[in-house]
Design a protein around this motif. Structure first.
Motif, mmCIF file in Angstrom:
data_model
loop_
_atom_site.group_PDB
_atom_site.id
_atom_site.type_symbol
_atom_site.label_atom_id
_atom_site.label_comp_id
_atom_site.label_asym_id
_atom_site.label_seq_id
_atom_site.Cartn_x
_atom_site.Cartn_y
_atom_site.Cartn_z
ATOM 1 N N CYS A 16 46.876 66.250 48.517
ATOM 2 C CA CYS A 16 47.229 66.372 49.937
ATOM 3 C C CYS A 16 48.874 65.774 49.701
ATOM 4 O O CYS A 16 48.988 64.867 49.229
ATOM 5 C CB CYS A 16 46.661 65.730 50.735
ATOM 6 S SG CYS A 16 45.149 66.571 51.592
ATOM 7 N N SER A 17 49.651 66.485 50.758
ATOM 8 C CA SER A 17 51.006 65.628 51.278
ATOM 9 C C SER A 17 50.627 64.597 52.089
ATOM 10 O O SER A 17 49.669 64.750 52.801
ATOM 11 C CB SER A 17 52.143 66.802 51.731
ATOM 12 O OG SER A 17 52.220 67.701 50.415
ATOM 13 N N VAL A 18 51.315 63.456 51.967
ATOM 14 C CA VAL A 18 51.090 62.385 52.730
ATOM 15 C C VAL A 18 52.237 61.948 53.542
ATOM 16 O O VAL A 18 53.166 62.183 52.981
ATOM 17 C CB VAL A 18 50.308 61.234 52.005
ATOM 18 C CG1 VAL A 18 50.101 60.180 52.911
ATOM 19 C CG2 VAL A 18 48.895 61.419 51.208
ATOM 20 N N LEU A 19 52.006 62.095 54.871
ATOM 21 C CA LEU A 19 53.102 61.449 55.683
ATOM 22 C C LEU A 19 52.812 60.280 56.417
ATOM 23 O O LEU A 19 51.593 60.031 56.971
ATOM 24 C CB LEU A 19 53.567 62.415 56.726
ATOM 25 C CG LEU A 19 54.232 63.771 56.253
ATOM 26 C CD1 LEU A 19 53.449 64.779 55.854
ATOM 27 C CD2 LEU A 19 55.371 64.102 56.896
ATOM 28 N N VAL A 20 53.621 59.140 56.400
ATOM 29 C CA VAL A 20 53.355 57.974 57.453
ATOM 30 C C VAL A 20 54.731 58.134 58.370
ATOM 31 O O VAL A 20 55.763 58.123 58.173
ATOM 32 C CB VAL A 20 53.656 56.685 56.363
ATOM 33 C CG1 VAL A 20 53.706 55.592 57.392
ATOM 34 C CG2 VAL A 20 52.479 56.616 55.482
ATOM 35 N N GLY A 21 54.311 58.492 59.839
ATOM 36 C CA GLY A 21 55.159 58.652 60.790
ATOM 37 C C GLY A 21 55.490 60.004 60.447
ATOM 38 O O GLY A 21 54.740 60.958 60.314
ATOM 39 N N GLU A 22 56.949 59.990 60.220
ATOM 40 C CA GLU A 22 57.667 61.366 59.841
ATOM 41 C C GLU A 22 57.951 61.388 58.518
ATOM 42 O O GLU A 22 58.695 62.197 57.962
ATOM 43 C CB GLU A 22 58.658 61.732 60.934
ATOM 44 C CG GLU A 22 57.996 62.249 62.197
ATOM 45 C CD GLU A 22 58.964 62.667 63.340
ATOM 46 O OE1 GLU A 22 60.148 63.131 62.608
ATOM 47 O OE2 GLU A 22 58.837 62.784 64.238
ATOM 48 N N ARG A 23 57.706 60.202 57.387
ATOM 49 C CA ARG A 23 58.152 60.006 56.362
ATOM 50 C C ARG A 23 57.157 60.673 55.301
ATOM 51 O O ARG A 23 56.215 59.984 55.277
ATOM 52 C CB ARG A 23 58.474 58.624 56.149
ATOM 53 C CG ARG A 23 59.580 58.129 57.096
ATOM 54 C CD ARG A 23 59.823 56.439 56.525
ATOM 55 N NE ARG A 23 58.334 55.906 56.415
ATOM 56 C CZ ARG A 23 57.937 55.127 57.382
ATOM 57 N NH1 ARG A 23 58.166 55.439 58.714
ATOM 58 N NH2 ARG A 23 56.880 54.306 56.990
ATOM 59 N N PRO A 24 57.535 61.462 54.597
ATOM 60 C CA PRO A 24 56.686 61.684 53.269
ATOM 61 C C PRO A 24 56.600 60.611 52.511
ATOM 62 O O PRO A 24 57.590 59.867 52.171
ATOM 63 C CB PRO A 24 57.611 62.865 52.491
ATOM 64 C CG PRO A 24 58.871 63.122 53.158
ATOM 65 C CD PRO A 24 59.018 62.169 54.444
ATOM 66 N N VAL A 25 55.573 60.456 52.047
ATOM 67 C CA VAL A 25 55.234 59.464 50.799
ATOM 68 C C VAL A 25 55.173 60.078 49.585
ATOM 69 O O VAL A 25 54.532 61.189 49.203
ATOM 70 C CB VAL A 25 53.744 58.897 51.187
ATOM 71 C CG1 VAL A 25 53.356 57.817 50.050
ATOM 72 C CG2 VAL A 25 53.742 58.221 52.445
ATOM 73 N N SER A 26 55.942 59.399 48.544
ATOM 74 C CA SER A 26 56.053 60.105 47.311
ATOM 75 C C SER A 26 54.930 59.745 46.306
ATOM 76 O O SER A 26 53.957 58.931 46.961
ATOM 77 C CB SER A 26 57.367 59.502 46.635
ATOM 78 O OG SER A 26 57.262 58.024 46.285
ATOM 79 N N PRO A 37 51.820 49.102 62.629
ATOM 80 C CA PRO A 37 50.943 49.346 63.581
ATOM 81 C C PRO A 37 51.486 50.432 64.506
ATOM 82 O O PRO A 37 52.701 50.567 65.041
ATOM 83 C CB PRO A 37 50.908 48.077 64.454
ATOM 84 C CG PRO A 37 51.145 47.149 63.527
ATOM 85 C CD PRO A 37 52.125 47.692 62.622
ATOM 86 N N GLY A 38 50.589 51.385 64.876
ATOM 87 C CA GLY A 38 50.760 52.690 65.865
ATOM 88 C C GLY A 38 51.592 53.723 65.121
ATOM 89 O O GLY A 38 51.640 54.912 65.690
ATOM 90 N N GLU A 39 51.826 53.477 63.797
ATOM 91 C CA GLU A 39 52.053 54.751 63.097
ATOM 92 C C GLU A 39 51.096 55.600 62.746
ATOM 93 O O GLU A 39 49.850 55.412 62.545
ATOM 94 C CB GLU A 39 52.802 54.449 61.846
ATOM 95 C CG GLU A 39 54.196 53.784 61.705
ATOM 96 C CD GLU A 39 55.127 53.618 60.642
ATOM 97 O OE1 GLU A 39 56.079 54.144 60.369
ATOM 98 O OE2 GLU A 39 54.482 52.840 59.567
ATOM 99 N N THR A 40 51.230 57.003 62.605
ATOM 100 C CA THR A 40 50.250 57.986 62.352
ATOM 101 C C THR A 40 50.478 58.059 60.830
ATOM 102 O O THR A 40 51.337 58.505 60.258
ATOM 103 C CB THR A 40 50.671 59.218 63.235
ATOM 104 O OG1 THR A 40 50.604 59.127 64.511
ATOM 105 C CG2 THR A 40 49.777 60.420 62.605
ATOM 106 N N VAL A 41 49.313 58.365 60.234
ATOM 107 C CA VAL A 41 49.102 58.929 58.929
ATOM 108 C C VAL A 41 48.448 60.298 58.964
ATOM 109 O O VAL A 41 47.495 60.366 59.195
ATOM 110 C CB VAL A 41 48.394 57.955 57.988
ATOM 111 C CG1 VAL A 41 48.425 58.320 56.444
ATOM 112 C CG2 VAL A 41 48.967 56.414 58.091
#
Length: 50
Positions: A16-26, A37-41
């Motif tokens: 999967c591609s993973v995003l934390v907030g709107e930032r892609p995780v490398s 706290p409060g961010e979407t994964v």
């Protein structure tokens, strides 16, 4: 995952591609990822678009 022995959840998450907030995780060090706290994964499985 222990609830479903023999399941493929871990295999799916690996691709999967993973995003934390709107930032892609490398694919770097997962320990360097900060989830505040409060961010979407989001886990986005591979899919074909068109």
């Amino acid at each position: 995952m222990e609830r479903h022995p023999g399941g493929t959840f871990a295999d799916v998450v690996r691709v999967c591609s993973v995003l934390v907030g709107e930032r892609p995780v490398s694919s770097g060090d997962p320990g360097a990822v900060v989830v505040r706290p409060g961010e979407t994964v989001e886990f986005l499985p591979p899919f074909a678009g068109g």
